[in-house]
Motif scaffolding. Structure first.
Motif, PDB file in Angstrom:
ATOM      1  N   TRP A 228      23.145  47.518  74.759  1.00 29.83           N
ATOM      2  CA  TRP A 228      22.591  46.295  74.138  1.00 29.83           C
ATOM      3  C   TRP A 228      21.084  46.246  74.304  1.00 29.83           C
ATOM      4  N   ASP A 229      20.443  45.559  73.390  1.00 26.41           N
ATOM      5  CA  ASP A 229      19.023  45.311  73.603  1.00 26.41           C
ATOM      6  C   ASP A 229      18.883  44.062  74.481  1.00 26.41           C
ATOM      7  N   GLU A 230      17.660  43.816  74.887  1.00 27.71           N
ATOM      8  CA  GLU A 230      17.375  42.759  75.846  1.00 27.71           C
ATOM      9  C   GLU A 230      17.879  41.386  75.380  1.00 27.71           C
ATOM     10  N   SER A 231      17.698  41.095  74.092  1.00 30.01           N
ATOM     11  CA  SER A 231      18.068  39.759  73.612  1.00 30.01           C
ATOM     12  C   SER A 231      19.582  39.538  73.706  1.00 30.01           C
ATOM     13  N   THR A 232      20.365  40.532  73.350  1.00 27.78           N
ATOM     14  CA  THR A 232      21.824  40.374  73.454  1.00 27.78           C
ATOM     15  C   THR A 232      22.211  40.204  74.924  1.00 27.78           C
ATOM     16  N   SER A 233      21.648  41.050  75.799  1.00 27.07           N
ATOM     17  CA  SER A 233      21.988  40.969  77.228  1.00 27.07           C
ATOM     18  C   SER A 233      21.676  39.591  77.788  1.00 27.07           C
ATOM     19  N   ARG A 234      20.501  39.080  77.445  1.00 30.08           N
ATOM     20  CA  ARG A 234      20.108  37.768  77.983  1.00 30.08           C
ATOM     21  C   ARG A 234      21.004  36.645  77.458  1.00 30.08           C
ATOM     22  N   TYR A 235      21.345  36.736  76.190  1.00 28.36           N
ATOM     23  CA  TYR A 235      22.194  35.683  75.624  1.00 28.36           C
ATOM     24  C   TYR A 235      23.569  35.674  76.296  1.00 28.36           C
ATOM     25  N   ILE A 236      24.146  36.852  76.485  1.00 29.93           N
ATOM     26  CA  ILE A 236      25.485  36.919  77.105  1.00 29.93           C
ATOM     27  C   ILE A 236      25.408  36.475  78.574  1.00 29.93           C
ATOM     28  N   THR A 237      24.345  36.853  79.265  1.00 28.24           N
ATOM     29  CA  THR A 237      24.162  36.385  80.649  1.00 28.24           C
ATOM     30  C   THR A 237      24.080  34.858  80.675  1.00 28.24           C
ATOM     31  N   TYR A 238      23.333  34.298  79.709  1.00 29.30           N
ATOM     32  CA  TYR A 238      23.186  32.836  79.596  1.00 29.30           C
ATOM     33  C   TYR A 238      24.552  32.161  79.432  1.00 29.30           C
ATOM     34  N   LEU A 239      25.400  32.759  78.602  1.00 32.25           N
ATOM     35  CA  LEU A 239      26.726  32.150  78.362  1.00 32.25           C
ATOM     36  C   LEU A 239      27.590  32.152  79.615  1.00 32.25           C
ATOM     37  N   LYS A 240      27.297  33.070  80.517  1.00 31.05           N
ATOM     38  CA  LYS A 240      28.129  33.189  81.721  1.00 31.05           C
ATOM     39  C   LYS A 240      27.594  32.361  82.894  1.00 31.05           C
ATOM     40  N   GLU A 241      26.417  31.789  82.712  1.00 30.84           N
ATOM     41  CA  GLU A 241      25.841  30.981  83.799  1.00 30.84           C
ATOM     42  C   GLU A 241      26.566  29.641  83.925  1.00 30.84           C
ATOM     43  N   GLU A 242      26.527  29.079  85.137  1.00 25.17           N
ATOM     44  CA  GLU A 242      27.132  27.758  85.380  1.00 25.17           C
ATOM     45  C   GLU A 242      26.172  26.678  84.921  1.00 25.17           C
ATOM     46  N   ASP A 243      26.610  25.831  84.000  1.00 22.84           N
ATOM     47  CA  ASP A 243      25.830  24.653  83.620  1.00 22.84           C
ATOM     48  C   ASP A 243      26.776  23.671  82.946  1.00 22.84           C
ATOM     49  N   ALA A 244      27.289  22.737  83.735  1.00 18.58           N
ATOM     50  CA  ALA A 244      28.336  21.838  83.244  1.00 18.58           C
ATOM     51  C   ALA A 244      27.868  21.069  82.012  1.00 18.58           C
ATOM     52  N   GLU A 245      26.593  20.672  82.009  1.00 20.96           N
ATOM     53  CA  GLU A 245      26.095  19.832  80.916  1.00 20.96           C
ATOM     54  C   GLU A 245      26.214  20.529  79.558  1.00 20.96           C
ATOM     55  N   SER A 246      25.910  21.824  79.531  1.00 23.66           N
ATOM     56  CA  SER A 246      25.999  22.546  78.247  1.00 23.66           C
ATOM     57  C   SER A 246      27.319  23.306  78.112  1.00 23.66           C
ATOM     58  N   GLY A 247      28.274  23.004  78.990  1.00 21.32           N
ATOM     59  CA  GLY A 247      29.614  23.580  78.839  1.00 21.32           C
ATOM     60  C   GLY A 247      29.710  25.037  79.246  1.00 21.32           C
ATOM     61  N   ARG A 248      28.753  25.533  79.982  1.00 21.23           N
ATOM     62  CA  ARG A 248      28.845  26.924  80.447  1.00 21.23           C
ATOM     63  C   ARG A 248      29.416  26.979  81.865  1.00 21.23           C
ATOM     64  N   PRO A 249      30.053  28.051  82.249  1.00 22.54           N
ATOM     65  CA  PRO A 249      30.189  29.307  81.517  1.00 22.54           C
ATOM     66  C   PRO A 249      31.230  29.236  80.402  1.00 22.54           C
ATOM     67  N   TYR A 250      31.041  30.070  79.379  1.00 25.77           N
ATOM     68  CA  TYR A 250      32.017  30.231  78.314  1.00 25.77           C
ATOM     69  C   TYR A 250      33.114  31.196  78.793  1.00 25.77           C
ATOM     70  N   SER A 251      34.250  31.138  78.101  1.00 23.99           N
ATOM     71  CA  SER A 251      35.318  32.121  78.358  1.00 23.99           C
ATOM     72  C   SER A 251      35.127  33.320  77.452  1.00 23.99           C
ATOM     73  N   GLY A 252      35.378  34.495  77.978  1.00 26.03           N
ATOM     74  CA  GLY A 252      35.326  35.700  77.151  1.00 26.03           C
ATOM     75  C   GLY A 252      36.699  35.986  76.558  1.00 26.03           C
ATOM     76  N   ARG A 253      36.745  36.225  75.242  1.00 29.04           N
ATOM     77  CA  ARG A 253      37.998  36.594  74.559  1.00 29.04           C
ATOM     78  C   ARG A 253      37.648  37.657  73.531  1.00 29.04           C
ATOM     79  N   TYR A 254      38.192  38.845  73.671  1.00 27.93           N
ATOM     80  CA  TYR A 254      37.893  39.890  72.694  1.00 27.93           C
ATOM     81  C   TYR A 254      39.145  40.703  72.415  1.00 27.93           C
ATOM     82  N   ILE A 255      39.608  40.593  71.170  1.00 30.87           N
ATOM     83  CA  ILE A 255      40.824  41.300  70.769  1.00 30.87           C
ATOM     84  C   ILE A 255      40.475  42.684  70.232  1.00 30.87           C
TER      85      ILE A 255
END
Ligand code: AHM
Ligand code: MG
Length: 346
Positions: A228-255
């Protein structure tokens, strides 16, 4: 007495078949003269035939690789070829289709003159997407996109296919899952139909589908993260961070089956990414018969689709089998991803 009647009639008959729905949709396309209805009806016939074969896949000698390599350099499984033939045969004598293009055919297939009455449409399709999942009983699907030809008459040109997604007049997919569903749009919202196998008919089960504005699911092949390039890596890391207000972390689902991952996110909300990376800057998925139809559907359901910088449906295609980075899903999630992409990950 009433109890007896209920026991006999188990099918929940609400009356809106897919065929009737298509006829009613055609009223939004003045001048279509029933040709469009015939075309979409033939696609639903192909879907039923493919569905029957997919359901038999574990029982008959249709599994396994043919050993051939398709135009994308991938091994072709027998069921892909079968589905491709079914779609082609279902569409090559409708009178309304001038030519076809498919993931499984290198060049466009021009329909012989005697079968073209009006011949004003061209159809692009991926006959069986996610085919690496066939022999493990995971959901797979068919995807289609319908365009009106650019020229009114004369021979079909490649140019008739190389139109941006905003020119689509209909797009849809069929998911062969725990039940078989067909989801489609003609630009007037998105409706989902479930196949009742006991009568062989699709019935309206999900009228006016709306994707939640924000989801809690992200879908990406994490096995590619080293590329991945830097932007994809950072975005996915962001989704996995704890932040109740913005509903993170997200769940990963990949079929690993676009139709199935997309369908789940369409109903539940979330984001699907197949980004470009260091090895494949354009990603994996094909613009014309995978990304454009899904983008038309998601936008009609209130979501969004982007390559990280451009709206997918505004990209001017240059090649039939062109690939494009694909980010699709809930509109706020896609907007977040675009923000990361435009900052280059900073
Ligand atoms: P296919 O058209 O050869 O089946 O490939 C497309 C499929 C999509 O359904 C899915 O989203 C993607 O490939 C998965 O790719 P990967 O295995 O690289 O994650
Ligand atoms: Mg595919």
């Amino acid at each position: 007495m009433q109890q007896e009647a209920a026991a006999v009639g188990t099918t929940n008959f609400k009356g809106m078949t897919l065929e009737r729905h298509i006829r009613e949709e055609e009223r939004n396309h003045p001048g279509a003269r029933g040709l469009f209805t015939r075309l979409v009806t033939q696609i639903t016939l192909a879907a039923k035939i493919i569905n029957a074969e997919v359901n038999k896949a574990g029982l008959v000698d249709i599994l396994g690789l043919t050993g051939e390599v398709n135009v994308q350099g991938e091994e072709v499984q027998k069921l892909d070829e079968y589905a491709n033939d079914v779609m082609r045969k279902a569409l090559d004598h409708t009178g309304s289709v001038a030519a076809l293009a498919s993931e499984e055919m290198e060049d466009v297939y021009v329909i012989p003159g005697e079968y073209i009455e009006g011949g004003e449409y061209v159809v692009l399709y991926d006959p069986l997407d996610g085919s690496s999942n066939i022999d493990v009983n995971v959901s797979i699907g068919s995807i289609f996109s319908i365009l009106r030809r650019k020229g009114e008459s004369g021979p079909t040109e490649l140019d008739d296919f190389l139109q941006p997604g905003v020119s689509q007049i209909c797009a849809g997919y069929v998911i062969y899952g725990s039940s078989t569903m067909l989801v489609y749009t003609t630009g007037n919202g998105v409706d989902g139909f479930t196949l009742d196998p006991s009568v062989g008919e699709f019935f309206l089960s999900h009228p006016d589908i709306q994707i939640p504005e924000r989801g809690k699911i992200y879908s990406i092949n994490e096995g590619n993260s080293s590329k991945w390039d830097e932007s994809t890596s950072r975005y996915i890391t962001y989704l996995k961070e704890e932040d109740a207000e913005s509903g993170r972390p997200y769940s990963g689902r990949y079929i690993g089956s676009l139709v199935a991952d997309f369908h789940r996110n369409l109903l539940k909300g979330g984001i699907f990414l197949y980004p470009g990376d260091k090895k494949n800057p354009s990603g994996k998925l094909r613009l014309l018969y995978e990304c454009n139809p899904m983008s038309f559907i998601v936008e009609q359901a209130g979501g969004a689709a982007s390559d990280g910088h451009r709206r997918i449906m505004e990209i001017q295609p240059e090649k039939l089998h062109q690939r494009v980075p694909f980010i699709v899903g809930s509109k706020h999630d896609v907007a977040d991803a675009i923000r990361f992409m435009s900052r280059g990950g900073n």
